[in-house]
Design a protein around this motif. Sequence first.
Motif, PDB file in Angstrom:
ATOM      1  N   LEU A  90       0.808  -1.218   0.000  1.00  0.00           N
ATOM      2  CA  LEU A  90       0.000   0.000   0.000  1.00  0.00           C
ATOM      3  C   LEU A  90       0.839   1.264   0.000  1.00  0.00           C
ATOM      4  CD1 LEU A  90      -2.672  -1.187   2.585  1.00  0.00           C
ATOM      5  CD2 LEU A  90      -2.742  -1.338   0.090  1.00  0.00           C
ATOM      6  N   ALA A  91       2.091   1.170   0.434  1.00  0.00           N
ATOM      7  CA  ALA A  91       2.971   2.332   0.519  1.00  0.00           C
ATOM      8  C   ALA A  91       4.326   1.991  -0.076  1.00  0.00           C
ATOM      9  CB  ALA A  91       3.129   2.757   1.976  1.00  0.00           C
ATOM     10  N   VAL A  92       5.093   3.011  -0.387  1.00  0.00           N
ATOM     11  CA  VAL A  92       6.413   2.801  -0.959  1.00  0.00           C
ATOM     12  C   VAL A  92       7.311   2.021   0.004  1.00  0.00           C
ATOM     13  CG1 VAL A  92       7.431   4.992  -0.193  1.00  0.00           C
ATOM     14  CG2 VAL A  92       8.237   3.899  -2.283  1.00  0.00           C
ATOM     15  N   THR A  93       7.122   2.194   1.297  1.00  0.00           N
ATOM     16  CA  THR A  93       7.935   1.448   2.264  1.00  0.00           C
ATOM     17  C   THR A  93       7.654  -0.049   2.182  1.00  0.00           C
ATOM     18  OG1 THR A  93       6.296   1.944   3.970  1.00  0.00           O
ATOM     19  CG2 THR A  93       8.256   3.349   3.898  1.00  0.00           C
ATOM     20  N   ASP A  94       6.436  -0.428   1.831  1.00  0.00           N
ATOM     21  CA  ASP A  94       6.111  -1.847   1.662  1.00  0.00           C
ATOM     22  C   ASP A  94       6.923  -2.445   0.513  1.00  0.00           C
ATOM     23  OD1 ASP A  94       4.146  -1.617   3.684  1.00  0.00           O
ATOM     24  OD2 ASP A  94       2.627  -1.056   2.213  1.00  0.00           O
ATOM     25  N   VAL A  95       7.004  -1.725  -0.598  1.00  0.00           N
ATOM     26  CA  VAL A  95       7.786  -2.195  -1.745  1.00  0.00           C
ATOM     27  C   VAL A  95       9.252  -2.301  -1.366  1.00  0.00           C
ATOM     28  CG1 VAL A  95       8.509  -1.690  -4.104  1.00  0.00           C
ATOM     29  CG2 VAL A  95       6.185  -1.157  -3.403  1.00  0.00           C
ATOM     30  N   LEU A  96       9.774  -1.251  -0.740  1.00  0.00           N
ATOM     31  CA  LEU A  96      11.190  -1.247  -0.359  1.00  0.00           C
ATOM     32  C   LEU A  96      11.507  -2.384   0.612  1.00  0.00           C
ATOM     33  CD1 LEU A  96      11.684   2.604  -0.080  1.00  0.00           C
ATOM     34  CD2 LEU A  96      12.724   1.090  -1.791  1.00  0.00           C
ATOM     35  N   ASN A  97      10.610  -2.673   1.530  1.00  0.00           N
ATOM     36  CA  ASN A  97      10.835  -3.776   2.468  1.00  0.00           C
ATOM     37  C   ASN A  97      10.924  -5.115   1.731  1.00  0.00           C
ATOM     38  OD1 ASN A  97      10.930  -2.155   4.748  1.00  0.00           O
ATOM     39  ND2 ASN A  97       8.750  -2.373   5.165  1.00  0.00           N
ATOM     40  N   PHE A  98      10.056  -5.331   0.748  1.00  0.00           N
ATOM     41  CA  PHE A  98      10.124  -6.554  -0.057  1.00  0.00           C
ATOM     42  C   PHE A  98      11.460  -6.633  -0.786  1.00  0.00           C
ATOM     43  CE2 PHE A  98       5.364  -7.136  -0.192  1.00  0.00           C
ATOM     44  CZ  PHE A  98       5.359  -8.469   0.194  1.00  0.00           C
ATOM     45  N   LEU A  99      11.875  -5.520  -1.395  1.00  0.00           N
ATOM     46  CA  LEU A  99      13.102  -5.519  -2.180  1.00  0.00           C
ATOM     47  C   LEU A  99      14.334  -5.744  -1.316  1.00  0.00           C
ATOM     48  CD1 LEU A  99      12.251  -2.586  -4.599  1.00  0.00           C
ATOM     49  CD2 LEU A  99      12.306  -5.027  -5.148  1.00  0.00           C
ATOM     50  N   VAL A 100      14.369  -5.129  -0.150  1.00  0.00           N
ATOM     51  CA  VAL A 100      15.521  -5.278   0.746  1.00  0.00           C
ATOM     52  C   VAL A 100      15.602  -6.702   1.293  1.00  0.00           C
ATOM     53  CG1 VAL A 100      16.478  -4.538   2.971  1.00  0.00           C
ATOM     54  CG2 VAL A 100      15.671  -2.843   1.323  1.00  0.00           C
ATOM     55  N   SER A 101      14.460  -7.294   1.606  1.00  0.00           N
ATOM     56  CA  SER A 101      14.470  -8.647   2.175  1.00  0.00           C
ATOM     57  C   SER A 101      14.725  -9.722   1.115  1.00  0.00           C
ATOM     58  CB  SER A 101      13.166  -8.933   2.915  1.00  0.00           C
ATOM     59  OG  SER A 101      12.082  -8.952   2.014  1.00  0.00           O
ATOM     60  N   GLY A 102      14.557  -9.365  -0.168  1.00  0.00           N
ATOM     61  CA  GLY A 102      14.790 -10.308  -1.255  1.00  0.00           C
ATOM     62  C   GLY A 102      13.487 -10.883  -1.771  1.00  0.00           C
ATOM     63  N   ILE A 103      13.248 -10.680  -3.058  1.00  0.00           N
ATOM     64  CA  ILE A 103      12.016 -11.154  -3.681  1.00  0.00           C
ATOM     65  C   ILE A 103      12.309 -11.397  -5.155  1.00  0.00           C
ATOM     66  CG2 ILE A 103      11.134  -8.834  -4.206  1.00  0.00           C
ATOM     67  CD1 ILE A 103       8.316  -9.902  -3.442  1.00  0.00           C
ATOM     68  N   ASP A 104      11.608 -12.337  -5.751  1.00  0.00           N
ATOM     69  CA  ASP A 104      11.786 -12.588  -7.178  1.00  0.00           C
ATOM     70  C   ASP A 104      10.765 -11.767  -7.971  1.00  0.00           C
ATOM     71  OD1 ASP A 104       9.424 -14.593  -8.091  1.00  0.00           O
ATOM     72  OD2 ASP A 104      10.047 -15.037  -6.034  1.00  0.00           O
ATOM     73  N   LYS A 105      11.007 -11.644  -9.262  1.00  0.00           N
ATOM     74  CA  LYS A 105      10.173 -10.823 -10.136  1.00  0.00           C
ATOM     75  C   LYS A 105       8.718 -11.270 -10.140  1.00  0.00           C
ATOM     76  CE  LYS A 105       9.473  -9.620 -14.936  1.00  0.00           C
ATOM     77  NZ  LYS A 105       9.799  -9.934 -16.306  1.00  0.00           N
ATOM     78  N   ILE A 106       8.479 -12.555 -10.292  1.00  0.00           N
ATOM     79  CA  ILE A 106       7.103 -13.055 -10.387  1.00  0.00           C
ATOM     80  C   ILE A 106       6.334 -12.777  -9.095  1.00  0.00           C
ATOM     81  CG2 ILE A 106       5.689 -15.143 -10.595  1.00  0.00           C
ATOM     82  CD1 ILE A 106       7.826 -16.160 -12.588  1.00  0.00           C
ATOM     83  N   THR A 107       6.960 -13.021  -7.950  1.00  0.00           N
ATOM     84  CA  THR A 107       6.284 -12.777  -6.670  1.00  0.00           C
ATOM     85  C   THR A 107       6.019 -11.286  -6.483  1.00  0.00           C
ATOM     86  OG1 THR A 107       7.350 -14.720  -5.718  1.00  0.00           O
ATOM     87  CG2 THR A 107       6.427 -13.115  -4.175  1.00  0.00           C
ATOM     88  N   LEU A 108       6.999 -10.432  -6.823  1.00  0.00           N
ATOM     89  CA  LEU A 108       6.792  -8.993  -6.690  1.00  0.00           C
ATOM     90  C   LEU A 108       5.642  -8.526  -7.573  1.00  0.00           C
ATOM     91  CD1 LEU A 108       7.547  -6.223  -5.601  1.00  0.00           C
ATOM     92  CD2 LEU A 108       9.329  -6.093  -7.364  1.00  0.00           C
ATOM     93  N   GLU A 109       5.615  -8.972  -8.818  1.00  0.00           N
ATOM     94  CA  GLU A 109       4.532  -8.570  -9.718  1.00  0.00           C
ATOM     95  C   GLU A 109       3.177  -9.108  -9.253  1.00  0.00           C
ATOM     96  OE1 GLU A 109       6.087  -9.766 -13.553  1.00  0.00           O
ATOM     97  OE2 GLU A 109       6.869  -7.735 -13.880  1.00  0.00           O
ATOM     98  N   THR A 110       3.154 -10.302  -8.689  1.00  0.00           N
ATOM     99  CA  THR A 110       1.917 -10.866  -8.142  1.00  0.00           C
ATOM    100  C   THR A 110       1.433 -10.013  -6.972  1.00  0.00           C
ATOM    101  OG1 THR A 110       2.538 -13.088  -8.842  1.00  0.00           O
ATOM    102  CG2 THR A 110       0.882 -12.927  -7.093  1.00  0.00           C
ATOM    103  N   GLU A 111       2.343  -9.621  -6.097  1.00  0.00           N
ATOM    104  CA  GLU A 111       1.987  -8.773  -4.950  1.00  0.00           C
ATOM    105  C   GLU A 111       1.481  -7.402  -5.405  1.00  0.00           C
ATOM    106  OE1 GLU A 111       1.814  -9.334  -1.694  1.00  0.00           O
ATOM    107  OE2 GLU A 111       2.567 -11.375  -1.767  1.00  0.00           O
ATOM    108  N   LEU A 112       2.152  -6.812  -6.379  1.00  0.00           N
ATOM    109  CA  LEU A 112       1.718  -5.506  -6.887  1.00  0.00           C
ATOM    110  C   LEU A 112       0.324  -5.606  -7.518  1.00  0.00           C
ATOM    111  CD1 LEU A 112       5.109  -4.336  -8.427  1.00  0.00           C
ATOM    112  CD2 LEU A 112       3.956  -3.302  -6.456  1.00  0.00           C
ATOM    113  N   THR A 113       0.097  -6.641  -8.301  1.00  0.00           N
ATOM    114  CA  THR A 113      -1.218  -6.841  -8.923  1.00  0.00           C
ATOM    115  C   THR A 113      -2.301  -7.010  -7.868  1.00  0.00           C
ATOM    116  OG1 THR A 113      -0.222  -7.855 -10.879  1.00  0.00           O
ATOM    117  CG2 THR A 113      -2.555  -8.318 -10.479  1.00  0.00           C
ATOM    118  N   ALA A 114      -2.045  -7.857  -6.871  1.00  0.00           N
ATOM    119  CA  ALA A 114      -3.034  -8.103  -5.811  1.00  0.00           C
ATOM    120  C   ALA A 114      -3.306  -6.847  -4.988  1.00  0.00           C
ATOM    121  CB  ALA A 114      -2.540  -9.225  -4.895  1.00  0.00           C
TER     122      ALA A 114
END
Length: 106
Positions: free
Chosen positions: A7-31
Amino acid sequence: MSSGNILAVTDVLNFLVSGIDKITLETELTASGWISTPARGGSKSGAGTIWTSPNTPYSVRIMTQPDGSSYARVYNGPGGGAPAEQPLNPSGKPGSRGDTHFILLP
């Protein structure tokens, strides 16, 4: 299973810092209701997508390089790196190129 909680930019940054793959990130953004549009790429950056939040002025640009690896950058505007937008580091502040490129897991 996606949470739909970006919901916020900090949520995205937290995912990226902790490590995430492209498909999971795109699935999370879509949801989470983020909207995708194609991004212009180059010979080095490859093809990509700009994800825009319906609730904040931020965007995420995900690029897939010709070798198949992917990275993401978060911007303080909706254009995925449009003029006057700055890429953000893990603290949510404008940063250097090295601090603002988040390598996505394979």
